[in-house]
Design a protein around this motif. Structure first.
Motif, PDB file in Angstrom:
ATOM      1  N   GLU A   1     -97.771 -13.539 174.152  1.00 10.79           N
ATOM      2  CA  GLU A   1     -96.438 -13.386 174.735  1.00 10.79           C
ATOM      3  C   GLU A   1     -95.727 -14.732 174.867  1.00 10.79           C
ATOM      4  N   THR A   2     -96.482 -15.770 175.144  1.00  9.52           N
ATOM      5  CA  THR A   2     -95.886 -17.093 175.351  1.00  9.52           C
ATOM      6  C   THR A   2     -95.354 -17.723 174.058  1.00  9.52           C
ATOM      7  N   GLU A   3     -95.742 -17.183 172.900  1.00  9.37           N
ATOM      8  CA  GLU A   3     -95.292 -17.774 171.653  1.00  9.37           C
ATOM      9  C   GLU A   3     -94.305 -16.904 170.877  1.00  9.37           C
ATOM     10  N   VAL A   4     -93.872 -15.783 171.468  1.00  7.99           N
ATOM     11  CA  VAL A   4     -92.991 -14.864 170.746  1.00  7.99           C
ATOM     12  C   VAL A   4     -91.700 -15.558 170.333  1.00  7.99           C
ATOM     13  N   ARG A   5     -91.052 -16.232 171.254  1.00 12.96           N
ATOM     14  CA  ARG A   5     -89.758 -16.851 170.926  1.00 12.96           C
ATOM     15  C   ARG A   5     -89.927 -17.958 169.889  1.00 12.96           C
ATOM     16  N   ARG A   6     -91.006 -18.698 170.016  1.00 11.02           N
ATOM     17  CA  ARG A   6     -91.242 -19.784 169.055  1.00 11.02           C
ATOM     18  C   ARG A   6     -91.440 -19.222 167.657  1.00 11.02           C
ATOM     19  N   ARG A   7     -92.271 -18.215 167.517  1.00 11.60           N
ATOM     20  CA  ARG A   7     -92.537 -17.661 166.185  1.00 11.60           C
ATOM     21  C   ARG A   7     -91.301 -16.955 165.635  1.00 11.60           C
ATOM     22  N   LYS A   8     -90.549 -16.282 166.505  1.00 10.71           N
ATOM     23  CA  LYS A   8     -89.294 -15.679 166.061  1.00 10.71           C
ATOM     24  C   LYS A   8     -88.362 -16.749 165.499  1.00 10.71           C
ATOM     25  N   SER A   9     -88.267 -17.859 166.187  1.00 13.13           N
ATOM     26  CA  SER A   9     -87.392 -18.947 165.743  1.00 13.13           C
ATOM     27  C   SER A   9     -87.847 -19.515 164.407  1.00 13.13           C
ATOM     28  N   GLU A  10     -89.159 -19.690 164.241  1.00 15.43           N
ATOM     29  CA  GLU A  10     -89.686 -20.238 162.985  1.00 15.43           C
ATOM     30  C   GLU A  10     -89.480 -19.273 161.825  1.00 15.43           C
ATOM     31  N   LEU A  11     -89.783 -18.001 162.043  1.00 19.32           N
ATOM     32  CA  LEU A  11     -89.616 -17.023 160.968  1.00 19.32           C
ATOM     33  C   LEU A  11     -88.155 -16.880 160.583  1.00 19.32           C
ATOM     34  N   THR A  12     -87.267 -16.957 161.569  1.00 17.63           N
ATOM     35  CA  THR A  12     -85.835 -16.893 161.277  1.00 17.63           C
ATOM     36  C   THR A  12     -85.389 -18.080 160.444  1.00 17.63           C
ATOM     37  N   ALA A  13     -85.881 -19.265 160.796  1.00 16.17           N
ATOM     38  CA  ALA A  13     -85.460 -20.475 160.096  1.00 16.17           C
ATOM     39  C   ALA A  13     -85.800 -20.432 158.617  1.00 16.17           C
TER      40      ALA A  13
END
Length: 416
Positions: A155-167
């Motif tokens: 749960e703590t890495e959801v936003r980070r991974r979303k941001s990376e995959l989007t980039a």
């Protein structure tokens, strides 16, 4: 041999970057030709559009993918060593790995995971004053595809991974800091997946044998070797990235329903097969990916033109889909046009052309369609929402060409 029309600019890279979706079609109209030659990044490049061009472009005896993808795109969008750069038997063997992941059963499971998350997110949206749909969908789909593919996601890495995959897809064609962020995101995402691949191989991680991460981690090449951890990571990101990118199609679907209230009303009734026609029309009408790239495999002549070995070629995906030679009134949004579509794999190519099992057409096209249909059903029947005043003009100067406001909704009410 006839002379291929040539763009008069010394180099057209900046013009292409300013208008990536319409660059080719505008010049085809100018030169009254479905093919012309220009220079991009100071390299001679053939630009083509239309059904005949697509059929030619996906002929593996005429065009190859090896050495075609620009390095800056490999370091952001696609990664290095992935299926997009393979040809012949190496490509067919790797492609079968992907096709095993997109069976109807697998697609159904991903759709069910996503639909469950829609309900969870709707409860959150009910407490929000304004809901940026594009942002929320990228997070929702990041969770869904990781759960489906067997990739651990805390749960703590959801936003980070979303941001990376989007980039990887949103900034791959950018310049300056955004492009640098895309490259950094690629390195971080690959390291993330590489670690999981190595854990599977050492039995520290034991996902389902039907999962994408298990299939790719233990996939063997024709010579019997496992993929390197790096290439395995590249290929798994070729599953995660495009699934998150379906958020773009879902925003386009919401945009179309807002702009065409009568279409929304028909969708809300659950009319048989209408949702399928609707999402296909969204994919035809809206700008998803501008073009595909290849190189001429060998010298050949076609329709009076001479094609020289090694020349880079771009196929206009967005410009081929609204071709008036295929569609009546292509500038209009009309889902029922798909009642009479001939089913050609070359005149409707939002995610590439040809047979996805053997060509470089995206194998995840069925995933995109089913996730869009699920989203449309949810947006028309499971929740009610308002669309506040905002700038909904499509921004064709950026990739992807989303509404300038990214589509914001408000006053979300779940329909119990």
């Amino acid at each position: 041999m006839a002379q291929i029309p040539r763009d008069k600019n010394l180099d057209s890279t900046l013009a292409f970057l300013r208008d990536p979706y319409r660059f080719i079609s505008k010049r085809c109209e100018r030169y009254k030709s479905d093919i012309f030659q220009t220079r991009l990044a100071f390299q001679d490049t053939l630009c083509m559009r239309g059904r005949d061009a697509a059929e030619l472009f996906y002929d593996p005896e005429r065009f190859q993918r090896k050495g075609a993808m620009p390095g800056v795109i490999q370091k952001t969008l696609t990664g290095e060593g992935g299926v997009q750069g393979l040809d012949y038997e190496a490509h067919r063997h790797r492609k079968q790995m992907f096709m095993s992941l997109v069976t109807p059963e697998q697609v159904k499971r991903l759709t069910e995971i996503t639909t469950t998350l829609w309900h969870t997110y709707a409860r959150k949206w009910a407490s929000m004053e304004r809901v940026p749909l594009y942002d929320e969908m990228r997070e929702l789909l990041s969770r869904a595809v990781c759960a489906w593919s067997g990739v651990p996601l805390e749960e703590t890495e959801v936003r980070r991974r979303k941001s990376e995959l989007t980039a990887l897809f949103a900034y791959a064609g950018s310049v300056g800091p955004l492009h640098l962020w895309s490259r950094l995101a690629r390195r971080r995402a690959e390291r993330w997946i590489e670690e999981h691949v190595e854990h599977i191989r050492s039995r520290k991680l034991n996902p389902s044998e039907q999962s994408a991460i298990f299939t790719i981690a233990l996939h063997r090449e024709p010579n019997g070797d496992l993929l390197s951890p790096h290439v395995a990571a590249v290929e798994l990101l070729n599953v995660l990235r495009p699934t998150v990118a379906v958020s773009v199609f879902i925003v386009f679907a919401a945009h179309a329903m807002h702009e065409q209230p009568e279409v929304r009303q028909r969708l809300a009734t659950g009319e048989e097969d209408y949702a399928e026609r609707f999402v296909q029309e969204v994919r035809r009408f809206y700008p998803f990916f501008p073009s595909a790239v290849a190189r001429v495999r060998r010298d050949f002549n076609h329709k009076g033109y001479s094609f020289n070995q090694g020349t880079r070629a771009l196929l206009d995906l967005y410009g081929t889909n609204p071709d008036a030679r295929t569609w009546n009134t292509p500038e209009a949004f009309q889902p029922d046009r798909f009642l009479t579509w001939d089913g050609s794999p070359f005149n409707f190519i939002p995610q590439g052309g040809g047979n996805p099992a053997v060509t470089h057409r995206c194998p995840g096209e069925g995933i995109a369609v089913e996730l869009m249909k699920a989203a449309v059903g949810f947006l028309t029947r499971d929740i009610t929402y308002d669309v506040p005043d905002q700038n909904l003009e499509l921004d064709f100067s950026r990739l992807p060409a989303l509404p300038r406001s990214r589509f914001v909704v408000s006053s979300v009410r779940p329909n119990l």
